[in-house]
Every structure is written in C-alpha cells, then in structure tokens.
Design a protein around this motif. Structure first.
Motif, PDB file in Angstrom:
ATOM      1  N   GLY A 155       0.896  -1.133  -0.128  1.00  0.00           N
ATOM      2  CA  GLY A 155       0.105  -0.100   0.133  1.00  0.00           C
ATOM      3  C   GLY A 155       0.933   1.320   0.106  1.00  0.00           C
ATOM      4  O   GLY A 155       0.738   2.281  -0.677  1.00  0.00           O
ATOM      5  N   SER A 191       0.989   4.155  -2.753  1.00  0.00           N
ATOM      6  CA  SER A 191       0.852   5.476  -2.479  1.00  0.00           C
ATOM      7  C   SER A 191       1.985   6.443  -2.977  1.00  0.00           C
ATOM      8  O   SER A 191       1.706   7.414  -3.467  1.00  0.00           O
ATOM      9  CB  SER A 191       0.660   5.701  -0.942  1.00  0.00           C
ATOM     10  OG  SER A 191       0.548   7.056  -0.624  1.00  0.00           O
ATOM     11  N   GLY A 214      -3.615   5.890  -4.973  1.00  0.00           N
ATOM     12  CA  GLY A 214      -4.422   6.008  -3.494  1.00  0.00           C
ATOM     13  C   GLY A 214      -4.912   4.573  -2.932  1.00  0.00           C
ATOM     14  O   GLY A 214      -4.713   3.394  -3.400  1.00  0.00           O
ATOM     15  N   VAL A 215      -5.721   4.964  -1.947  1.00  0.00           N
ATOM     16  CA  VAL A 215      -6.511   3.767  -1.142  1.00  0.00           C
ATOM     17  C   VAL A 215      -7.484   3.045  -1.974  1.00  0.00           C
ATOM     18  O   VAL A 215      -7.092   1.828  -2.055  1.00  0.00           O
ATOM     19  CB  VAL A 215      -7.273   4.660   0.195  1.00  0.00           C
ATOM     20  CG1 VAL A 215      -8.065   3.060   0.675  1.00  0.00           C
ATOM     21  CG2 VAL A 215      -6.322   4.906   0.803  1.00  0.00           C
ATOM     22  N   ALA A 217      -1.449   2.220   2.049  1.00  0.00           N
ATOM     23  CA  ALA A 217      -2.144   3.373   1.364  1.00  0.00           C
ATOM     24  C   ALA A 217      -2.411   4.548   2.151  1.00  0.00           C
ATOM     25  O   ALA A 217      -2.200   5.617   1.570  1.00  0.00           O
ATOM     26  CB  ALA A 217      -3.002   2.997   0.180  1.00  0.00           C
ATOM     27  N   GLY A 257       0.573   6.123   3.692  1.00  0.00           N
ATOM     28  CA  GLY A 257       1.758   6.595   3.050  1.00  0.00           C
ATOM     29  C   GLY A 257       1.997   7.676   2.759  1.00  0.00           C
ATOM     30  O   GLY A 257       3.396   8.198   2.621  1.00  0.00           O
ATOM     31  N   ASN A 258       0.983   8.925   2.673  1.00  0.00           N
ATOM     32  CA  ASN A 258       1.267  10.130   2.565  1.00  0.00           C
ATOM     33  C   ASN A 258       1.532  10.764   3.998  1.00  0.00           C
ATOM     34  O   ASN A 258       1.569  11.934   3.926  1.00  0.00           O
ATOM     35  CB  ASN A 258       0.166  10.819   1.751  1.00  0.00           C
ATOM     36  CG  ASN A 258      -0.148  10.229   0.406  1.00  0.00           C
ATOM     37  OD1 ASN A 258       1.004  10.087  -0.222  1.00  0.00           O
ATOM     38  ND2 ASN A 258      -1.357  10.051  -0.082  1.00  0.00           N
TER      39      ASN A 258
END
Length: 298
Positions: A54, A58, A63-64, A175, A178-179
């Motif tokens: 994930g 990302s 994205g998710v 995900a 990740g950001n």
C-alpha cells in the motif's frame, strides 16, 4: 381431508428445511471458527506485506481506492508489487500479460495438486477457491485435515477469504498511511520468508509423514544448483509433482492390494462358515451321520 394432509406435509417440509438451514448455518460458523486460528500466522505476514504494498502504491501516486481494487481483483502477491511498476510506467498490456504468466506459472502446479481436495466442492464456492489460491493459502489448505464435524469446503472457503481480507486490510492501511508517515520498508519482505519457515515448522511437527516436506526441500536445492536462482521455481514444481505422483501411485497400489487381501480373507471366512455343520438344538454341532449310533441312511 386432502387439503389438511397437504398442509401437514407442507408444514413438515418447511420444518425440515428450517432444520437443514440451521444445521448448514451452524456448519458454516463452525468452519469459520476452525479456520481462523489456522490463518493467524498468515495474517501477521499479510498485514505487514500488504502495508508495504500500500505504501508503494501511495508513493507512486495511487491512493487507497486503487490499492484496495488491485488487491481485490489481482491478489497475486509478488505480481502486485511488480504491477506497481507496470502501472507507473504504463507498460503495454501484452508485456504485462506475458510477465504475469511467467511469474504466476507455478500456480498451475498448485491447481493440479488441489484437484483431489477441491473435487467435491460445490460449484458456487469452487471459482473463488481457485482464484484465491495463493502460495500461503496453498501451504495451509493442502495439509489441513479437519475433523468430520467440520465442513471441508467451507473450511477451504474461510481460509481463502480470510487470507485475502488480511491482504486487503494491510494494503488499505499502507496506502492510507503512505502520505502521512515515512517508513523504511527495507527488509520488510523477509516477513514472507519467515512466514513460510513458520508454516513449514508447524506442518513438520503436526504431520506424521514427512516425505512431502523432504521432497520439496531436496527438489528445491537440486533445481537451484542446476538452473540458478532466477529459473529454478518451475523445474522445482515439475520435480515435486513428478515425485508426488509416483509416491501417490505406489500408496494407492498398496491400499488396493490391502483391500483385495481383506476381501479375499472375508470370502474365505464365509466359505468356512458355510462348510461348518449347522448347530444342534442344544447348541452343539450335529456329528456326521456315519458317526452316530446306527448312523447311515435310515
């Protein structure tokens, strides 16, 4: 009268159907409760590896939603990691198909090995079981022998579904995070190796017959030396399948010979019983006519 009898018959039929429904529902729950503890080791590995996947999605701009969708529809482990690069580099579908076929060719041998176990599975469950047969799911399904009170097909289903749910949950969490966080995923892929070692150890301890494990290790080592690290998987699968087929054939022959001998013994015992004279009224066998006083024809 006829209407009353029909109502009684329909009521009995409904009661029987309700009873069957309760039994089936109970069997499904029992299979779930039995399958869940067996999948806990895979849960640990899949959640961490799914999070790594994930995060990788990302980082590459997916994205998710895309991480969850890919884990739901593709669900092939190593191919998913390579698929991130395919998506990011916009690789042609033909190239992606050829690579996917080469990477996942080992699943052909998994499927052949599961023909016997999945033979009597209902049609509504079999397509998903085929789709969800990953390396880790195969490792626990192929050796698991549930008690007679547990439905085999529902046990297979729950093991497969739970494993995929673990992977999807891990990829979604990765995900989503990740950001937000920066995570060094170096060495995280070793969790999969550790997972296989743990499953192998549990099966070695729990099984009386160790020839399948020994066969896998020996074939893997020989093919690794002969073909190298990049091309030994498919030859290993072929070798394991060949050895397993030979051993399986010999074991079947032994069982058939044993059943044949037992059948012959039963037939001989029946012949002996038929040749024995019938018991006398007092519980004693009648002596031969020639041996009785004044014996012989009357």
């Amino acid at each position: 009268m006829k209407k009353t009898e029909r109502k009684k018959e329909s009521a009995q039929t409904m009661e029987e159907q309700a009873a069957v429904g309760k039994i089936n529902g109970s069997g499904v729950r029992m299979a779930l409760l039995y399958a869940f503890p067996k999948t806990v080791p895979i849960m640990v590995g899949y959640v961490f590896l799914g999070m790594a996947y994930g995060i990788l999605m990302s980082v590459n701009g997916f994205g998710v939603f895309w991480a969850a969708l890919n884990s739901l529809l593709v669900y092939t482990g190593s191919l998913e990691f390579i698929g991130v690069n395919f998506l990011a580099a916009a690789v042609s579908p033909v190239t992606a198909f050829v690579m996917a076929l080469m990477i996942s060719a080992r699943h052909i041998f998994y499927g052949l090995s599961m023909l016997g176990k999945y033979q009597n599975v209902s049609k509504k469950l079999k397509p998903y079981l085929i789709f969800a047969l990953t390396d880790e799911t195969f490792s626990i399904v192929c050796e698991e022998e549930p008690p007679e009170t547990i439905s085999r097909e529902w046990m297979y289903f729950w093991m497969s579904l739970l494993d995929q749910m673990y992977w999807i949950a891990g990829s979604v969490m990765g995900a989503a995070l990740g950001n937000v966080i920066t995570l060094n995923t170096k060495g995280l892929d070793f969790a999969l190796t550790a997972l296989f070692v743990m499953i192998f150890t549990e099966q070695w301890i729990g099984q009386k017959r160790h020839w399948p494990a020994v066969t896998g290790v020996v074939c893997s080592v020989i093919c690794l030396k002969l073909f190298g690290q990049s091309a030994f998987i498919i030859p290993t699968m072929i070798a394991i399948l060949a050895v397993s087929a030979i051993v399986y054939k010999k074991e079947n022959q032994k069982e058939n010979d044993k059943e044949k001998d037992e059948k012959e013994d039963r037939e001989k015992q029946m012949e002996r019983r038929e040749l024995q004279p019938p018991p006398a009224p007092g519980g004693q066998s009648l002596p031969p006519a020639a041996g009785r006083p004044g014996g012989g024809p009357v």
